[in-house]
Design a protein around this motif. Structure first.
Motif, PDB file in Angstrom:
ATOM      1  N   LEU A 154      22.035 -32.116 -29.089  1.00 42.23           N
ATOM      2  CA  LEU A 154      21.228 -30.909 -29.156  1.00 42.23           C
ATOM      3  C   LEU A 154      20.055 -31.015 -28.187  1.00 42.23           C
ATOM      4  O   LEU A 154      19.321 -32.001 -28.180  1.00 42.23           O
ATOM      5  CB  LEU A 154      20.701 -30.712 -30.583  1.00 42.23           C
ATOM      6  N   GLY A 155      19.881 -30.007 -27.368  1.00 45.60           N
ATOM      7  CA  GLY A 155      18.793 -29.994 -26.400  1.00 45.60           C
ATOM      8  C   GLY A 155      19.189 -30.481 -25.024  1.00 45.60           C
ATOM      9  O   GLY A 155      18.398 -30.398 -24.086  1.00 45.60           O
ATOM     10  N   ASP A 156      20.418 -30.981 -24.873  1.00 41.87           N
ATOM     11  CA  ASP A 156      20.883 -31.453 -23.572  1.00 41.87           C
ATOM     12  C   ASP A 156      21.364 -30.250 -22.773  1.00 41.87           C
ATOM     13  O   ASP A 156      22.490 -29.779 -22.926  1.00 41.87           O
ATOM     14  CB  ASP A 156      22.017 -32.458 -23.752  1.00 41.87           C
ATOM     15  N   LYS A 157      20.509 -29.712 -21.913  1.00 40.50           N
ATOM     16  CA  LYS A 157      20.812 -28.493 -21.188  1.00 40.50           C
ATOM     17  C   LYS A 157      21.940 -28.658 -20.179  1.00 40.50           C
ATOM     18  O   LYS A 157      22.492 -27.676 -19.682  1.00 40.50           O
ATOM     19  CB  LYS A 157      19.552 -27.984 -20.478  1.00 40.50           C
ATOM     20  N   SER A 158      22.279 -29.888 -19.859  1.00 40.57           N
ATOM     21  CA  SER A 158      23.379 -30.111 -18.919  1.00 40.57           C
ATOM     22  C   SER A 158      24.739 -29.966 -19.608  1.00 40.57           C
ATOM     23  O   SER A 158      25.766 -29.981 -18.946  1.00 40.57           O
ATOM     24  CB  SER A 158      23.264 -31.515 -18.312  1.00 40.57           C
ATOM     25  N   ASP A 159      24.730 -29.824 -20.925  1.00 43.71           N
ATOM     26  CA  ASP A 159      25.978 -29.747 -21.672  1.00 43.71           C
ATOM     27  C   ASP A 159      25.919 -28.599 -22.676  1.00 43.71           C
ATOM     28  O   ASP A 159      26.037 -28.785 -23.881  1.00 43.71           O
ATOM     29  CB  ASP A 159      26.246 -31.071 -22.397  1.00 43.71           C
ATOM     30  N   MET A 160      25.697 -27.377 -22.151  1.00 47.61           N
ATOM     31  CA  MET A 160      25.586 -26.222 -23.020  1.00 47.61           C
ATOM     32  C   MET A 160      26.309 -25.037 -22.384  1.00 47.61           C
ATOM     33  O   MET A 160      26.584 -25.035 -21.183  1.00 47.61           O
ATOM     34  CB  MET A 160      24.113 -25.855 -23.239  1.00 47.61           C
ATOM     35  N   TYR A 161      26.624 -24.049 -23.199  1.00 48.35           N
ATOM     36  CA  TYR A 161      27.248 -22.839 -22.674  1.00 48.35           C
ATOM     37  C   TYR A 161      26.903 -21.677 -23.589  1.00 48.35           C
ATOM     38  O   TYR A 161      26.540 -21.862 -24.754  1.00 48.35           O
ATOM     39  CB  TYR A 161      28.765 -23.002 -22.556  1.00 48.35           C
ATOM     40  N   TYR A 162      27.011 -20.479 -23.040  1.00 50.50           N
ATOM     41  CA  TYR A 162      26.675 -19.273 -23.782  1.00 50.50           C
ATOM     42  C   TYR A 162      27.919 -18.713 -24.466  1.00 50.50           C
ATOM     43  O   TYR A 162      29.032 -18.802 -23.945  1.00 50.50           O
ATOM     44  CB  TYR A 162      26.102 -18.213 -22.846  1.00 50.50           C
ATOM     45  N   ILE A 163      27.708 -18.135 -25.650  1.00 54.85           N
ATOM     46  CA  ILE A 163      28.758 -17.415 -26.343  1.00 54.85           C
ATOM     47  C   ILE A 163      28.234 -16.014 -26.664  1.00 54.85           C
ATOM     48  O   ILE A 163      27.023 -15.773 -26.678  1.00 54.85           O
ATOM     49  CB  ILE A 163      29.216 -18.134 -27.632  1.00 54.85           C
ATOM     50  N   TYR A 164      29.171 -15.088 -26.945  1.00 58.59           N
ATOM     51  CA  TYR A 164      28.799 -13.690 -27.083  1.00 58.59           C
ATOM     52  C   TYR A 164      29.439 -13.090 -28.334  1.00 58.59           C
ATOM     53  O   TYR A 164      30.625 -13.319 -28.617  1.00 58.59           O
ATOM     54  CB  TYR A 164      29.229 -12.905 -25.847  1.00 58.59           C
ATOM     55  N   ALA A 165      28.651 -12.306 -29.059  1.00 59.56           N
ATOM     56  CA  ALA A 165      29.127 -11.710 -30.304  1.00 59.56           C
ATOM     57  C   ALA A 165      30.328 -10.801 -30.073  1.00 59.56           C
ATOM     58  O   ALA A 165      31.187 -10.668 -30.946  1.00 59.56           O
ATOM     59  CB  ALA A 165      27.998 -10.924 -30.971  1.00 59.56           C
ATOM     60  N   ALA A 166      30.407 -10.179 -28.903  1.00 57.99           N
ATOM     61  CA  ALA A 166      31.510  -9.259 -28.609  1.00 57.99           C
ATOM     62  C   ALA A 166      32.855  -9.967 -28.585  1.00 57.99           C
ATOM     63  O   ALA A 166      33.902  -9.326 -28.715  1.00 57.99           O
ATOM     64  CB  ALA A 166      31.267  -8.564 -27.267  1.00 57.99           C
ATOM     65  N   ASP A 167      32.850 -11.286 -28.432  1.00 56.57           N
ATOM     66  CA  ASP A 167      34.096 -12.059 -28.419  1.00 56.57           C
ATOM     67  C   ASP A 167      34.527 -12.495 -29.803  1.00 56.57           C
ATOM     68  O   ASP A 167      35.599 -13.083 -29.976  1.00 56.57           O
ATOM     69  CB  ASP A 167      33.938 -13.305 -27.534  1.00 56.57           C
TER      70      ASP A 167
END
Length: 205
Positions: free
Chosen positions: A89-102
């Motif tokens: 948690l907090g490692d910005k090099s290993d994150m991605y966005y998700i979207y409610a529409a999916d």
């Protein structure tokens, strides 16, 4: 590029190719009390601004800059989102966005509202192909369909519904569910900016 907000159902409609128009409240306070309908004038769009029809009215006190740009402008869509970490948690090099529409079963409490979505999270870009300033109730049947009014929860409303209610009737209900409480319901018949758009790839710049 300018941002534009869409609700989760409307984002889903865009993703599925069911929506190519949107209408946004157009506040004509710039007229300083001058009602264009009293004299037969009406707002027209030119040079990236809205003017009163008639050259004698094109001055600095009777024009408004278009809130979303002109024809050809690119809009980036703000939608309901969240950020997921694959690792620590907090490692910005290993994150991605998700979207409610999916997500078919998303819960509002789990997501960040669209107004707070950062530009870097944007995945949808729309190119403006047409702009019109009009009264809300001047919408045509084909335009109501382009607003996505033939669909409900991602499904076609069906022939029985279409026999009893026009796309305009369904659009009016959708509009009121969003704007009536703000004082801009269907019966008020406010001025709106009718935006026609097409989905495009992310601009290189």
């Amino acid at each position: 590029m300018k941002p534009i907000l869409f609700s989760t159902p409307m984002v889903q409609a865009i993703l599925e190719g069911r929506k190519s128009q949107t209408r946004r409240i157009l506040k004509l306070d710039f007229l300083d009390g001058f009602n264009p309908e009293w004299s037969g004038y009406s707002p027209i769009i030119e040079y990236g601004k809205i003017f009163l029809e008639g050259s004698n009215h094109r001055d600095a006190t009777k024009q408004i800059k278009l809130p979303y740009g002109n024809i050809g402008s690119i809009l980036w869509v703000r939608e309901t989102w969240n950020l997921v970490y694959r690792g620590a948690l907090g490692d910005k090099s290993d994150m991605y966005y998700i979207y409610a529409a999916d997500m078919s079963d998303y819960k509002d409490s789990y997501w960040y509202p669209s107004i707070h979505m950062p530009k870097e999270a944007c995945r949808l870009f729309l190119k403006i192909t047409d702009l019109r300033a009009q009264r809300l109730q001047d919408i045509a049947e084909d335009d109501a369909k382009a607003e996505g009014a033939n669909w409900s929860d991602g499904k076609n409303v069906g022939w029985e519904e279409k026999m009893h209610r026009s796309a305009i009737d369904r659009f009016a209900s959708i509009w009121d569910s969003i704007n009536a409480k703000r004082g801009y319901g269907w019966e008020v018949n406010p001025w709106v900016l009718a935006i026609t758009f097409e989905r495009v790839e992310k601009p290189k710049d």
